[in-house]
Design a protein around this motif. Sequence first.
Motif, PDB file in Angstrom:
ATOM      1  N   MET A   1       1.231  -0.928   0.000  1.00  0.00           N
ATOM      2  CA  MET A   1       0.000   0.000   0.000  1.00  0.00           C
ATOM      3  C   MET A   1       1.073   0.809   0.000  1.00  0.00           C
ATOM      4  O   MET A   1       2.739   0.293  -0.794  1.00  0.00           O
ATOM      5  N   LEU A  66       0.168   6.066  -4.171  1.00  0.00           N
ATOM      6  CA  LEU A  66       1.068   6.046  -3.021  1.00  0.00           C
ATOM      7  C   LEU A  66       0.449   5.305  -1.846  1.00  0.00           C
ATOM      8  O   LEU A  66      -0.767   5.324  -1.653  1.00  0.00           O
ATOM      9  N   ASN A  67       1.304   4.689  -1.062  1.00  0.00           N
ATOM     10  CA  ASN A  67       0.905   4.187   0.238  1.00  0.00           C
ATOM     11  C   ASN A  67       1.094   5.288   1.281  1.00  0.00           C
ATOM     12  O   ASN A  67       1.723   6.316   1.022  1.00  0.00           O
ATOM     13  N   GLU A  68       0.562   5.066   2.474  1.00  0.00           N
ATOM     14  CA  GLU A  68       0.591   6.082   3.529  1.00  0.00           C
ATOM     15  C   GLU A  68       2.003   6.561   3.830  1.00  0.00           C
ATOM     16  O   GLU A  68       2.244   7.755   3.999  1.00  0.00           O
ATOM     17  N   TYR A  69       2.939   5.630   3.898  1.00  0.00           N
ATOM     18  CA  TYR A  69       4.312   5.970   4.276  1.00  0.00           C
ATOM     19  C   TYR A  69       5.069   6.700   3.169  1.00  0.00           C
ATOM     20  O   TYR A  69       6.186   7.157   3.379  1.00  0.00           O
ATOM     21  N   SER A 164      -0.309 -10.617  -2.715  1.00  0.00           N
ATOM     22  CA  SER A 164      -1.494  -9.866  -2.310  1.00  0.00           C
ATOM     23  C   SER A 164      -1.573  -9.739  -0.789  1.00  0.00           C
ATOM     24  O   SER A 164      -1.951  -8.685  -0.260  1.00  0.00           O
ATOM     25  N   LEU A 165      -1.243 -10.805  -0.087  1.00  0.00           N
ATOM     26  CA  LEU A 165      -1.207 -10.719   1.380  1.00  0.00           C
ATOM     27  C   LEU A 165      -0.198  -9.674   1.823  1.00  0.00           C
ATOM     28  O   LEU A 165      -0.474  -8.863   2.720  1.00  0.00           O
ATOM     29  N   ALA A 166       0.996  -9.672   1.204  1.00  0.00           N
ATOM     30  CA  ALA A 166       2.018  -8.677   1.552  1.00  0.00           C
ATOM     31  C   ALA A 166       1.496  -7.262   1.345  1.00  0.00           C
ATOM     32  O   ALA A 166       1.689  -6.386   2.188  1.00  0.00           O
ATOM     33  N   ASN A 167       0.787  -7.034   0.242  1.00  0.00           N
ATOM     34  CA  ASN A 167       0.231  -5.702  -0.016  1.00  0.00           C
ATOM     35  C   ASN A 167      -0.816  -5.319   1.018  1.00  0.00           C
ATOM     36  O   ASN A 167      -0.901  -4.159   1.439  1.00  0.00           O
ATOM     37  N   MET A 168      -1.631  -6.261   1.452  1.00  0.00           N
ATOM     38  CA  MET A 168      -2.646  -5.976   2.452  1.00  0.00           C
ATOM     39  C   MET A 168      -2.023  -5.644   3.801  1.00  0.00           C
ATOM     40  O   MET A 168      -2.558  -4.842   4.576  1.00  0.00           O
ATOM     41  N   LEU A 169      -0.876  -6.233   4.082  1.00  0.00           N
ATOM     42  CA  LEU A 169      -0.214  -5.996   5.371  1.00  0.00           C
ATOM     43  C   LEU A 169       0.407  -4.601   5.462  1.00  0.00           C
ATOM     44  O   LEU A 169       0.707  -4.133   6.569  1.00  0.00           O
ATOM     45  N   ILE A 170       0.601  -3.935   4.335  1.00  0.00           N
ATOM     46  CA  ILE A 170       1.227  -2.608   4.337  1.00  0.00           C
ATOM     47  C   ILE A 170       0.465  -1.639   5.230  1.00  0.00           C
ATOM     48  O   ILE A 170       1.049  -0.934   6.067  1.00  0.00           O
ATOM     49  N   SER A 171      -0.843  -1.591   5.089  1.00  0.00           N
ATOM     50  CA  SER A 171      -1.629  -0.651   5.887  1.00  0.00           C
ATOM     51  C   SER A 171      -1.724  -1.081   7.350  1.00  0.00           C
ATOM     52  O   SER A 171      -1.999  -0.262   8.228  1.00  0.00           O
ATOM     53  N   VAL A 172      -1.489  -2.350   7.627  1.00  0.00           N
ATOM     54  CA  VAL A 172      -1.536  -2.837   9.007  1.00  0.00           C
ATOM     55  C   VAL A 172      -0.304  -2.394   9.780  1.00  0.00           C
ATOM     56  O   VAL A 172      -0.399  -1.939  10.931  1.00  0.00           O
ATOM     57  N   VAL A 173       0.880  -2.504   9.152  1.00  0.00           N
ATOM     58  CA  VAL A 173       2.132  -2.173   9.841  1.00  0.00           C
ATOM     59  C   VAL A 173       2.644  -0.782   9.508  1.00  0.00           C
ATOM     60  O   VAL A 173       3.596  -0.300  10.117  1.00  0.00           O
ATOM     61  N   GLY A 174       2.037  -0.116   8.519  1.00  0.00           N
ATOM     62  CA  GLY A 174       2.440   1.240   8.160  1.00  0.00           C
ATOM     63  C   GLY A 174       3.824   1.319   7.556  1.00  0.00           C
ATOM     64  O   GLY A 174       4.545   2.297   7.761  1.00  0.00           O
TER      65      GLY A 174
END
Length: 242
Positions: A1, A66-69, A164-174
């Motif tokens: 993300m 972009l992702n949050e970070y 896809s799991l790795a991409n979903m984890l982006i918003s979880v760990v920032g």
Amino acid sequence: MRTTVALVLAIAAHAQSQSAPRTEFEVVSVKPGDPADPNSSVRTTPGGLQMRNTTLKNLVRSAYGLNEYQLEGGPKWIDSARFNVDAKLPAGAPRGEIPLMIQVLLADRFHLRFHRVTKTLQEYALVVANGGPKLQAASEDDTNPQGSSQGDRQIQGRRLPMSSLANMLISVVGAPVLDKTELAGNYSFVLEFAPLLATPREDETLPTIFAVLTEKLGLKLEAIKGPVEVLVIDQAEKPTEN
């Protein structure tokens, strides 16, 4: 993300030439939203786009993928002030050009200016934990469509690759998450966890995402460092109401 470049207008990054026509909405309206409402929505309509109660930060992330970070700088209100956007696409314009149109909107209405830098930031590698994976590969006979859903405390995936799991984890760990599992195929999973990036509940009983990944899937997140391109906002103004 996250190589520094000169200050540019938001749309300049994608302009093909000074004489080329801009990819922009035919008509666009930007009005204040409700700052007391934390919810937002995006909906495409036949020939149009509606964004309700969105923030400038979300607009920039949507425009540039972009992702949050990956977004820094800007005035304090970029993630608190809310806006309603109603836009009409030019006739025959493909929806894949909507991000380019949002870039023009940002430059024209918000007077957005930014530069890019590459920073070395914390990342995570998604790897197989000691003991091996506990995932059940999707059957080749499974005709159910791929799908996913995600909330503050849950991730669900159906017939998805590990990327896809790795991409979903982006918003979880920032932070960036890289798939290093080397696991091929598609998998289904349901993960419930306590949020890392929000204030925990007093009666929180859910495990952390780090614990649940190992317990349920036989995977783990390893902290690493890596180069990440970041967009830094140098200027942004609230648009006048139209």
